[in-house]
Design a protein around this motif. Sequence first.
Motif, PDB file in Angstrom:
ATOM      1  N   PHE A 171       0.822  -1.219   0.000  1.00  0.00           N
ATOM      2  CA  PHE A 171       0.000   0.000   0.000  1.00  0.00           C
ATOM      3  C   PHE A 171       0.856   1.270   0.000  1.00  0.00           C
ATOM      4  O   PHE A 171       0.400   2.325   0.434  1.00  0.00           O
ATOM      5  N   ARG A 229       1.686   6.273  -1.778  1.00  0.00           N
ATOM      6  CA  ARG A 229       1.569   7.651  -1.281  1.00  0.00           C
ATOM      7  C   ARG A 229       2.755   8.076  -0.418  1.00  0.00           C
ATOM      8  O   ARG A 229       2.971   9.250  -0.180  1.00  0.00           O
ATOM      9  N   ARG A 230       3.478   7.100   0.119  1.00  0.00           N
ATOM     10  CA  ARG A 230       4.582   7.443   1.028  1.00  0.00           C
ATOM     11  C   ARG A 230       5.941   7.182   0.406  1.00  0.00           C
ATOM     12  O   ARG A 230       6.971   7.399   1.037  1.00  0.00           O
ATOM     13  N   ALA A 274     -11.131   4.643   1.517  1.00  0.00           N
ATOM     14  CA  ALA A 274     -10.474   5.487   2.527  1.00  0.00           C
ATOM     15  C   ALA A 274     -11.472   6.063   3.533  1.00  0.00           C
ATOM     16  O   ALA A 274     -12.693   5.972   3.347  1.00  0.00           O
ATOM     17  N   HIS A 275     -10.919   6.694   4.567  1.00  0.00           N
ATOM     18  CA  HIS A 275     -11.770   7.367   5.552  1.00  0.00           C
ATOM     19  C   HIS A 275     -12.584   8.483   4.908  1.00  0.00           C
ATOM     20  O   HIS A 275     -13.694   8.782   5.350  1.00  0.00           O
ATOM     21  N   ARG A 287     -11.877  -3.443   7.202  1.00  0.00           N
ATOM     22  CA  ARG A 287     -10.479  -3.041   7.439  1.00  0.00           C
ATOM     23  C   ARG A 287     -10.399  -2.177   8.684  1.00  0.00           C
ATOM     24  O   ARG A 287     -11.235  -1.288   8.867  1.00  0.00           O
ATOM     25  N   ASP A 290      -7.694   0.375  10.874  1.00  0.00           N
ATOM     26  CA  ASP A 290      -6.516   1.172  10.531  1.00  0.00           C
ATOM     27  C   ASP A 290      -6.018   1.977  11.734  1.00  0.00           C
ATOM     28  O   ASP A 290      -5.221   2.896  11.575  1.00  0.00           O
ATOM     29  N   SER A 330      -4.218  -2.276   8.526  1.00  0.00           N
ATOM     30  CA  SER A 330      -3.144  -1.420   8.012  1.00  0.00           C
ATOM     31  C   SER A 330      -2.874  -0.397   9.098  1.00  0.00           C
ATOM     32  O   SER A 330      -3.682  -0.240  10.015  1.00  0.00           O
ATOM     33  N   ASN A 331      -1.779   0.276   9.013  1.00  0.00           N
ATOM     34  CA  ASN A 331      -1.348   1.361   9.902  1.00  0.00           C
ATOM     35  C   ASN A 331       0.082   1.126  10.356  1.00  0.00           C
ATOM     36  O   ASN A 331       0.324   0.453  11.365  1.00  0.00           O
ATOM     37  N   ASP A 332       1.007   1.643   9.597  1.00  0.00           N
ATOM     38  CA  ASP A 332       2.424   1.612   9.992  1.00  0.00           C
ATOM     39  C   ASP A 332       2.927   0.230  10.357  1.00  0.00           C
ATOM     40  O   ASP A 332       3.715   0.076  11.291  1.00  0.00           O
ATOM     41  N   LEU A 333       2.500  -0.768   9.603  1.00  0.00           N
ATOM     42  CA  LEU A 333       2.897  -2.139   9.942  1.00  0.00           C
ATOM     43  C   LEU A 333       4.261  -2.480   9.348  1.00  0.00           C
ATOM     44  O   LEU A 333       4.644  -1.967   8.299  1.00  0.00           O
ATOM     45  N   ILE A 361       0.419  -3.025   3.716  1.00  0.00           N
ATOM     46  CA  ILE A 361       1.685  -2.521   4.259  1.00  0.00           C
ATOM     47  C   ILE A 361       2.271  -1.464   3.333  1.00  0.00           C
ATOM     48  O   ILE A 361       2.532  -1.722   2.159  1.00  0.00           O
ATOM     49  N   GLY A 362       2.425  -0.265   3.871  1.00  0.00           N
ATOM     50  CA  GLY A 362       2.845   0.857   3.040  1.00  0.00           C
ATOM     51  C   GLY A 362       4.208   1.402   3.397  1.00  0.00           C
ATOM     52  O   GLY A 362       5.255   0.870   3.012  1.00  0.00           O
ATOM     53  N   THR A 363       4.197   2.491   4.174  1.00  0.00           N
ATOM     54  CA  THR A 363       5.392   3.284   4.469  1.00  0.00           C
ATOM     55  C   THR A 363       6.635   2.454   4.782  1.00  0.00           C
ATOM     56  O   THR A 363       7.699   2.668   4.205  1.00  0.00           O
TER      57      THR A 363
END
Length: 489
Positions: free
Chosen positions: A160, A163-164, A204-205, A262, A264, A292-295, A315-317
Amino acid sequence: MSYQYPDDSLVLHTDLYQINMMKTYWELGRADRHAVFECYFRDMPFDNGYAVFAGLERIVNYLKEFKFTEADLAYLRETQEYPEEFLTYLKEFKFSCDVRSMVEGEIVFNNEPLVQVEGPLAQCQLIETAILNIVNYQTLIATKAARIKSVLGDDLFMEFGSRRAQELDAALWGARAAYIGGADATSNVRAGKLFGIPISGTHAHSLVQSYRDDYEAFKAYAQTHKDCVFLVDTYDTLKSGVPNAIKVAKEFGDKINFLGVRIDSGDMAYISKKVREQLDEAGFYDAKIYASNDLDETTIMNLKMQKAKIDAWGIGTKLITAYDQPALGAVYKIVAIEDDKGKMVDTIKLSSNVEKVSTPGKKQVWRITRNSDDKSQGDYIALWEERPDLQEEIFMFHPVHTYVNKTITDFTARPLLQDIFSKGELVYEVPTLKEMKEYAATRHESLWEEYRRDLNPQTYPVDLSTAAYNNKLSIIEEVKKGVQALYQK
Ligand SMILES: Nc1ncnc2c1ncn2[C@@H]1O[C@H](COP(=O)(O)OP(=O)(O)OP(=O)(O)O)[C@@H](O)[C@H]1O
Ligand SMILES: O=P(O)(O)OC[C@H]1O[C@H](OP(=O)(O)OP(=O)(O)O)[C@H](O)[C@@H]1O
Ligand SMILES: O=C(O)c1cccnc1
């Protein structure tokens, strides 16, 4: 800012010093001296026990059409004080090197050549920057993905990070590298289009916020989509998000595939267990819980230890930026050069740090596997002419602590550096991305578990052959004598 020149080639994707060195070589008649360069990294990324090689396909694309364009030459003419003859030399430039490389998905280790470039000195020099740029990033991200995959097992692993990521290229090529290393899908639609990676996504939110209400938002999504995963943590996961997701799923019945919800934010172990209870109580046993969330691999392992009820992970950033180690540190070093008499001589770069002393000579990396169990025993770096695959037994020793050694019989030695370009012509058929991914998974399996664990893995043996070791020692002696002689003058 005005962009005067079209971005029509990657040839100038290099450091200025490479072209400046080319000019020196060209002007002093050295440009076509035969040379060998090798790319390797010195330390295992993330203190991992292995790395996953990635980036070859982009190197192939970069070198396939390797020509200075009119715009490249015009730019150099305008900004540098190069004589016109040098620009003509660049204009007539034809890439003619041999390139050998690990294939993508290969399990690789520190201090072994990953890419080898052989040919005219000036050409080898010019392509250093891009090769390192590509290998450093893609190998890093593929390795990070493999670490994450190793704690996820068969759970769904979605990348994910776009964006980062560090700009557009990183999002795209990072998604590709993550897929080779272990991700099942990416949220980046362009990466899906260009590389054929499966794409996936929830919402998204902002969707929920725009309706200012969970129920209305989920209903709107369900009216417009068959597959539904509802993001349930905008206001209150357990009191509003999940109850409203269930309500909408019941109302729409077979009209939608209610895949799950989901989460987050918040304590994901606690919340996921409560969410599971709510879904089960409503009869949605198959609905999955996405998180998800900073995993990253550490948080995931912790969540698994806490028996979090999470089935799918976004998993993003921390993946796309290789958050805990943002650079692999691969280098590209000259290992042999033609001398004044036309003879190839091996070269070395000395350092007060033993680990940093380069290994001279053109080399091949041989993976040694024992025939009885097909598990890797170590990598054996031999001088090019050596043929460990024809030997009855092989003596392997640590290149610094030589008393650590073993003799192996009944083994298979597999050369890892493959021919990619021969005299500038592409001789390698790039496999599909899916094949690379499958290859990575099978190579990973061939490693002993002790090298695969994320935390404090055993160090995989990467040894020099006796000939490569002795060659290194004698060149060190030779260079030291040369330096002493200079001081005594
Ligand atoms: N049970 C848990 N054990 C360990 N780590 C967790 C657990 N639950 C969540 N985490 C992780 O802890 C971090 C919490 O981040 P953060 O403080 O931003 O909380 P948050 O509730 O998500 O807040 P925000 O709404 O601002 O994102 C995240 O990296 C998350 O993945
Ligand atoms: O945490 P990462 O591993 O980087 O994964 C990607 C993050 O991007 C989204 O958040 P963001 O706040 O950007 O958008 P949102 O409005 O959809 O929550 C998503 O909800 C994840 O938390
Ligand atoms: O599809 C998602 O849920 C998604 C995609 C990118 C970033 N965060 C979430």
